[in-house]
Design an enzyme around this catalytic site. Structure first.
Site, PDB file in Angstrom:
ATOM      1  N   SER A 124      71.917  83.486  89.507  1.00 38.81           N
ATOM      2  CA  SER A 124      70.821  83.930  88.654  1.00 38.81           C
ATOM      3  C   SER A 124      71.273  84.078  87.210  1.00 38.81           C
ATOM      4  CB  SER A 124      70.301  85.276  89.155  1.00 38.81           C
ATOM      5  OG  SER A 124      69.435  85.873  88.228  1.00 38.81           O
ATOM      6  N   TYR A 148      71.378  94.163  90.787  1.00 46.15           N
ATOM      7  CA  TYR A 148      71.069  92.828  91.284  1.00 46.15           C
ATOM      8  C   TYR A 148      71.973  91.797  90.603  1.00 46.15           C
ATOM      9  CZ  TYR A 148      68.713  88.315  91.503  1.00 46.15           C
ATOM     10  OH  TYR A 148      68.443  86.974  91.639  1.00 46.15           O
ATOM     11  N   LYS A 152      75.147  89.314  92.152  1.00 47.96           N
ATOM     12  CA  LYS A 152      75.268  87.861  91.985  1.00 47.96           C
ATOM     13  C   LYS A 152      76.605  87.497  91.329  1.00 47.96           C
ATOM     14  CE  LYS A 152      71.333  86.278  93.628  1.00 47.96           C
ATOM     15  NZ  LYS A 152      71.309  85.389  94.807  1.00 47.96           N
TER      16      LYS A 152
END
Length: 333
Positions: A124, A148, A152
């Site tokens: 991402s 988040y 990643k």
């Protein structure tokens, strides 16, 4: 090739399954259905005209992964399975590290045991964090601003070290920007459980009347119209990027970190206007305070994807909105 798609019944996984199956690959979907439905399998079979194999399970179940990969003689894995809501990650970071990091380690352990060493990771643009400069290129510093993004980036670090430890691994980390839209058939699209956390499915439900209005978080950003700007990419373009990456990995070992975006940001209000054009009516919006963890603007420099994979995004914002609205209408007949 026989390709395992973890998170294969999800939004991006299902569209990639179509592109790969139509190109002649055999896809096997693996998903715990926490944010999707096994009804997607039947819809995929309608689109591609052949049976699609599906196994229900969690990527943290290493033994089950080994069994599924051995049974289907898997040659490559595309790893979509992961949680992706920024706000939820701030509220429950352990959940995110367990699913996104622990889950990936489990998957890689299963692959190592079976000597499967071709891997595409669904990463991402959130790994970049606050822009030092724009557009983000792949050498931009990585400093995520939410759990988040941290999850990643931790996976990317694991993959970097794995590639350095064993020259046989062929790995692509694909840093997505903002996937939107749906397949032209109207059979698959972005259909999250509960209230959507992303703009386009939320707009779809406002247009359909199932949600009353769109909350626009922040109207005083330093952008063209005061609302946040993002690099929206049609999900079919993104799916085609995965097949291009797979073709590249067949000839190139090592780790390859590549942005998948359009390089052209659109604001929230521009998306609203494009969606109004697609559905033929005005959509009610209300402005709300900025959300923690949201950046004013970010977008990709996508030159490397073109250079390595021969891939560029083809579909416009209007096309993204038209396909999302068609899916909403077909899905809620």
């Amino acid at each position: 090739m026989n390709i395992l798609l973890t998170g294969g019944t999800g939004y991006i996984g299902s569209h990639t399954a179509v592109v790969l199956a139509q190109a002649g690959h055999k896809v096997i979907l693996f998903d715990n259905l926490c944010n999707s439905s096994n009804e997607v399998v039947g819809r995929l079979e309608k689109i591609v005209g052949k049976k699609i194999d599906f196994a229900e399970g969690d990527v943290r179940d290493t033994a089950l992964l080994i069994e599924v990969m051995r049974t289907h003689q898997i040659e490559a894995v595309i790893h979509f399975a992961g949680l992706k809501a920024v706000g939820q990650s701030v509220a429950d970071p352990i959940l995110y590290f367990a699913n996104n990091v622990q889950g990936t380690i489990s998957l890689l352990q299963a692959m190592q045991q079976l000597q499967i060493k071709t891997f595409i990771f669904s990463s991402s643009a959130t790994v970049y964090g606050e822009p030092v400069y724009l557009p983000y290129d792949e050498v931009h510093p990585t400093k995520p601003i939410n759990p988040y993004g941290d999850s990643k980036l931790q996976v990317e670090i694991i993959l970097r070290d794995l590639a350095q430890s064993d020259a046989q691994w062929k790995i692509a980390c694909l840093r997505y920007f903002n996937p939107v839209g749906a397949h032209d058939s109207g059979l698959i699209g972005d259909d999250p459980n509960g209230i959507p956390g992303n703009l386009m499915p939320y707009l779809s439900r406002v247009a359909a009347g199932t949600l009353k209005y769109l909350n626009v978080f922040g109207k005083d950003y330093d952008t063209r119209d005061g609302t946040g700007e993002r690099d929206y990419i049609h999900v079919v373009d993104l799916a085609e990027g995965h097949m291009a990456a797979l073709d590249f990995l067949n000839k190139h070992a090592g780790l390859h970190v590549v942005n998948l975006g359009t390089g052209k940001p659109a604001s929230v209000l521009e998306c609203v206007r494009a969606f109004e054009k697609a559905c033929g009516k005005p959509l009610p919006i209300e402005f709300a305070p900025r959300r923690d963890g949201d950046l004013p603007i970010y977008y990709a420099k996508a030159d490397l994807a073109k250079q390595l994979f021969g891939w560029t995004a083809q579909r416009s914002l209007d096309k993204m909105c038209e396909s999302a609205w068609y899916f909403e209408q077909m899905h809620n007949k």
